[in-house]
Design a protein around this motif. Structure first.
Motif, PDB file in Angstrom:
ATOM      1  N   ALA A  19       0.856  -1.184   0.000  1.00  0.00           N
ATOM      2  CA  ALA A  19       0.000   0.000   0.000  1.00  0.00           C
ATOM      3  C   ALA A  19       0.893   1.236   0.000  1.00  0.00           C
ATOM      4  O   ALA A  19       1.891   1.290   0.712  1.00  0.00           O
ATOM      5  N   VAL A  20       0.517   2.212  -0.820  1.00  0.00           N
ATOM      6  CA  VAL A  20       1.317   3.421  -0.982  1.00  0.00           C
ATOM      7  C   VAL A  20       0.384   4.626  -0.915  1.00  0.00           C
ATOM      8  O   VAL A  20      -0.731   4.581  -1.429  1.00  0.00           O
ATOM      9  N   VAL A  21       0.854   5.705  -0.301  1.00  0.00           N
ATOM     10  CA  VAL A  21       0.142   6.978  -0.357  1.00  0.00           C
ATOM     11  C   VAL A  21       0.849   7.827  -1.401  1.00  0.00           C
ATOM     12  O   VAL A  21       2.056   8.070  -1.307  1.00  0.00           O
ATOM     13  N   LYS A  22       0.116   8.253  -2.417  1.00  0.00           N
ATOM     14  CA  LYS A  22       0.715   9.069  -3.488  1.00  0.00           C
ATOM     15  C   LYS A  22       1.124  10.415  -2.899  1.00  0.00           C
ATOM     16  O   LYS A  22       0.301  11.144  -2.359  1.00  0.00           O
ATOM     17  N   GLN A  23       2.405  10.726  -2.987  1.00  0.00           N
ATOM     18  CA  GLN A  23       2.980  11.893  -2.323  1.00  0.00           C
ATOM     19  C   GLN A  23       3.041  13.144  -3.184  1.00  0.00           C
ATOM     20  O   GLN A  23       3.485  14.183  -2.708  1.00  0.00           O
ATOM     21  N   ASP A  24       2.634  13.063  -4.449  1.00  0.00           N
ATOM     22  CA  ASP A  24       2.731  14.221  -5.333  1.00  0.00           C
ATOM     23  C   ASP A  24       1.548  14.231  -6.288  1.00  0.00           C
ATOM     24  O   ASP A  24       0.646  13.412  -6.172  1.00  0.00           O
ATOM     25  N   PHE A  25       1.570  15.165  -7.208  1.00  0.00           N
ATOM     26  CA  PHE A  25       0.484  15.270  -8.185  1.00  0.00           C
ATOM     27  C   PHE A  25       0.957  14.954  -9.600  1.00  0.00           C
ATOM     28  O   PHE A  25       0.295  15.292 -10.575  1.00  0.00           O
ATOM     29  N   ALA A  26       2.114  14.290  -9.725  1.00  0.00           N
ATOM     30  CA  ALA A  26       2.590  13.855 -11.036  1.00  0.00           C
ATOM     31  C   ALA A  26       1.618  12.826 -11.598  1.00  0.00           C
ATOM     32  O   ALA A  26       0.984  12.085 -10.845  1.00  0.00           O
ATOM     33  N   GLY A  29      -2.836  12.970  -5.826  1.00  0.00           N
ATOM     34  CA  GLY A  29      -2.038  13.177  -4.628  1.00  0.00           C
ATOM     35  C   GLY A  29      -2.838  12.877  -3.370  1.00  0.00           C
ATOM     36  O   GLY A  29      -3.993  13.271  -3.252  1.00  0.00           O
ATOM     37  N   GLY A  30      -2.242  12.155  -2.437  1.00  0.00           N
ATOM     38  CA  GLY A  30      -2.905  11.787  -1.196  1.00  0.00           C
ATOM     39  C   GLY A  30      -3.718  10.512  -1.277  1.00  0.00           C
ATOM     40  O   GLY A  30      -4.188  10.001  -0.263  1.00  0.00           O
ATOM     41  N   GLU A  31      -3.889   9.976  -2.484  1.00  0.00           N
ATOM     42  CA  GLU A  31      -4.682   8.750  -2.661  1.00  0.00           C
ATOM     43  C   GLU A  31      -3.869   7.523  -2.239  1.00  0.00           C
ATOM     44  O   GLU A  31      -2.672   7.433  -2.500  1.00  0.00           O
ATOM     45  N   ILE A  32      -4.525   6.596  -1.593  1.00  0.00           N
ATOM     46  CA  ILE A  32      -3.906   5.322  -1.238  1.00  0.00           C
ATOM     47  C   ILE A  32      -4.140   4.365  -2.392  1.00  0.00           C
ATOM     48  O   ILE A  32      -5.263   4.229  -2.876  1.00  0.00           O
ATOM     49  N   TYR A  33      -3.080   3.708  -2.846  1.00  0.00           N
ATOM     50  CA  TYR A  33      -3.193   2.755  -3.946  1.00  0.00           C
ATOM     51  C   TYR A  33      -2.281   1.569  -3.673  1.00  0.00           C
ATOM     52  O   TYR A  33      -1.456   1.594  -2.764  1.00  0.00           O
ATOM     53  N   LEU A  34      -2.440   0.515  -4.445  1.00  0.00           N
ATOM     54  CA  LEU A  34      -1.592  -0.664  -4.328  1.00  0.00           C
ATOM     55  C   LEU A  34      -0.576  -0.688  -5.455  1.00  0.00           C
ATOM     56  O   LEU A  34      -0.883  -0.311  -6.579  1.00  0.00           O
TER      57      LEU A  34
END
Length: 105
Positions: free
Chosen positions: A29-36, A55-60
């Motif tokens: 699980a990763v929290v997207k840290q940017d808006f790229a 950005g800020g979304e949790i994804y796998l």
């Protein structure tokens, strides 16, 4: 005058909202840290394009592909079944039988 309504605060949550990864060794699980620009690798039903992760979304992430949580649930990577590991069929070992043992020489 007394107000019989519930006091303000977070809504009550009666269901178990936890999610479980079926193949734990493959996904993190990763929290997207940017808006790229980063796309989910599954298309939503009826859509012919991949959708953005924000950005800020949790994804796998499994090292090769990324899935938003909605697509991970829809495709069966995630489940709400806490005991999924007990209910799912275990992979069977495939044993190769030499041709000579089955009369195909």
């Amino acid at each position: 005058m007394s107000d019989s309504a519930d006091p303000p605060g977070p809504p009550s949550f009666h269901l178990d909202g936890r999610l479980y990864v079926r193949e734990m060794q493959n996904w993190k699980a990763v929290v997207k840290q940017d808006f790229a620009k980063l796309y989910c690798h599954a298309k939503m039903p009826g859509e012919d394009y991949y959708h953005l992760l924000t950005g800020g979304e949790i994804y796998l992430d499994d090292g090769e592909s990324q899935l938003c949580l909605n697509c991970a649930v829809r495709t069966g990577v995630l489940t709400t079944d806490r005991q999924h590991w007990q209910r799912e069929a275990k992979p069977t070992e495939i044993r190769v039988v030499p041709d000579r043992d089955v009369g195909l020489e």
